[in-house]
Motif scaffolding. Sequence first.
Motif, PDB file in Angstrom:
ATOM      1  N   ALA A 134      -0.666  -0.879   9.721  1.00  0.00           N
ATOM      2  CA  ALA A 134      -0.063   0.451   9.608  1.00  0.00           C
ATOM      3  C   ALA A 134       1.651  -0.012   9.484  1.00  0.00           C
ATOM      4  CB  ALA A 134      -0.395   1.304  10.878  1.00  0.00           C
TER       5      ALA A 134
ATOM      6  N   HIS B  75      -0.695   8.263   7.057  1.00  0.00           N
ATOM      7  CA  HIS B  75       0.259   8.033   8.027  1.00  0.00           C
ATOM      8  C   HIS B  75       1.303   9.009   8.428  1.00  0.00           C
ATOM      9  CE1 HIS B  75      -1.674   4.325   8.890  1.00  0.00           C
ATOM     10  NE2 HIS B  75      -1.191   3.674   7.699  1.00  0.00           N
TER      11      HIS B  75
ATOM     12  N   ASN C 282      -3.297   4.776  -0.762  1.00  0.00           N
ATOM     13  CA  ASN C 282      -3.642   4.065   0.623  1.00  0.00           C
ATOM     14  C   ASN C 282      -5.141   4.572   0.767  1.00  0.00           C
ATOM     15  OD1 ASN C 282      -3.307   2.286   2.513  1.00  0.00           O
ATOM     16  ND2 ASN C 282      -2.174   3.461   3.998  1.00  0.00           N
TER      17      ASN C 282
ATOM     18  N   GLN D  55       1.984  -1.009   5.871  1.00  0.00           N
ATOM     19  CA  GLN D  55       1.759  -0.258   5.049  1.00  0.00           C
ATOM     20  C   GLN D  55       2.791   0.926   4.797  1.00  0.00           C
ATOM     21  OE1 GLN D  55      -2.057   1.402   6.159  1.00  0.00           O
ATOM     22  NE2 GLN D  55      -3.218  -0.531   6.366  1.00  0.00           N
ATOM     23  N   CYS D  56       3.621   1.140   5.991  1.00  0.00           N
ATOM     24  CA  CYS D  56       4.895   1.918   5.854  1.00  0.00           C
ATOM     25  C   CYS D  56       6.064   1.185   5.788  1.00  0.00           C
ATOM     26  CB  CYS D  56       4.598   2.926   7.029  1.00  0.00           C
ATOM     27  SG  CYS D  56       3.331   3.847   7.062  1.00  0.00           S
TER      28      CYS D  56
ATOM     29  N   ASN E 293      -7.569  -3.173   3.221  1.00  0.00           N
ATOM     30  CA  ASN E 293      -6.678  -1.928   2.907  1.00  0.00           C
ATOM     31  C   ASN E 293      -6.350  -2.074   1.512  1.00  0.00           C
ATOM     32  OD1 ASN E 293      -3.577  -1.076   3.128  1.00  0.00           O
ATOM     33  ND2 ASN E 293      -5.047   0.414   3.944  1.00  0.00           N
TER      34      ASN E 293
ATOM     35  N   GLN F  19       3.082   6.415   4.186  1.00  0.00           N
ATOM     36  CA  GLN F  19       2.715   5.088   3.621  1.00  0.00           C
ATOM     37  C   GLN F  19       3.310   4.978   2.292  1.00  0.00           C
ATOM     38  OE1 GLN F  19       0.795   7.823   4.348  1.00  0.00           O
ATOM     39  NE2 GLN F  19      -0.106   8.589   2.539  1.00  0.00           N
TER      40      GLN F  19
END
Length: 283
Positions: free
Chosen positions: A99, A81, A176, A102-103, A51, A171
């Motif tokens: 996930a 997201h 991303n 990433q957030c 990622n 995100q």
Amino acid sequence: MKAVTLGPEGTYSHRAASAVADAVEFRESVAGIVEAVADGTYPRGIVPIENSIEGSVTETLDALAAHDIAVVKEIVTPIRHALLAQETEFSVVASHSQALAQCRDYLEAEYPSAKLEAVASTARGVQRAREDAAVAAIGHPENAAGPSSASSQSRSDDAAGELQVLAEDIQDRTSNATRFFVLAPVGDRSPAGGKTSIIVYPNANYPGLLLELLEPFAERDINLTRAESRPSGERLGDYVFHIDIAAGLYEDRTQDALEVIEDIAENGWVRRLGSYDSEHVLY
């Protein structure tokens, strides 16, 4: 063609798999996917490898090192997201660990008191949110509509379990994106393609070892697109090296470089996962 990937239905892996397969089935772990392709149960498997925010997926790296498998294609897809929940108030956010990471900035700013719960996949987090109004999920915005498979359970008339999109594009980076590997049995391994992945286990540890492993590529003007190490599991300080290069196995320069590396790793092994091209898929 039938493929296996991370389930349940609605994961980002499922979306990537739909680009290369007519029928998609699911496993709960990357290791299970790699094993199912290596033993011939499925002709193709799709696994996340890297990622752009959180880096490589270590479970995938370790599974690739543990099995003789081929990589036949790379799929790159942007990751969008969204925050999904039954109600605007909740106490838990459930999703895949990648996930959640990433957030991170969004969650810390908007829901600092929410408990973060790592589950097997983004789709599994969506299932948790459908089952419990106190749980929110992170996933693709379309996941709020629910699974489309005929086997999914119908919802009651009072709309219990229905999700709403509370926020989109949460995100931390708008760029991303995730790379996925399309795996195949070793008999489908190909020398053709613009990229190649190899795994090197030198079974040695001495000053300058890493430099020796990388120099053959630099000397032949081969660009490394990724290089990293993972513990071998044999002993502390012993590593397996995962290397991606921008060249195909069909090229003489690649073959020459790998011959040098195989000499360096004569007490260990070198696995040529294969050469492949990259496909960008938008959702």
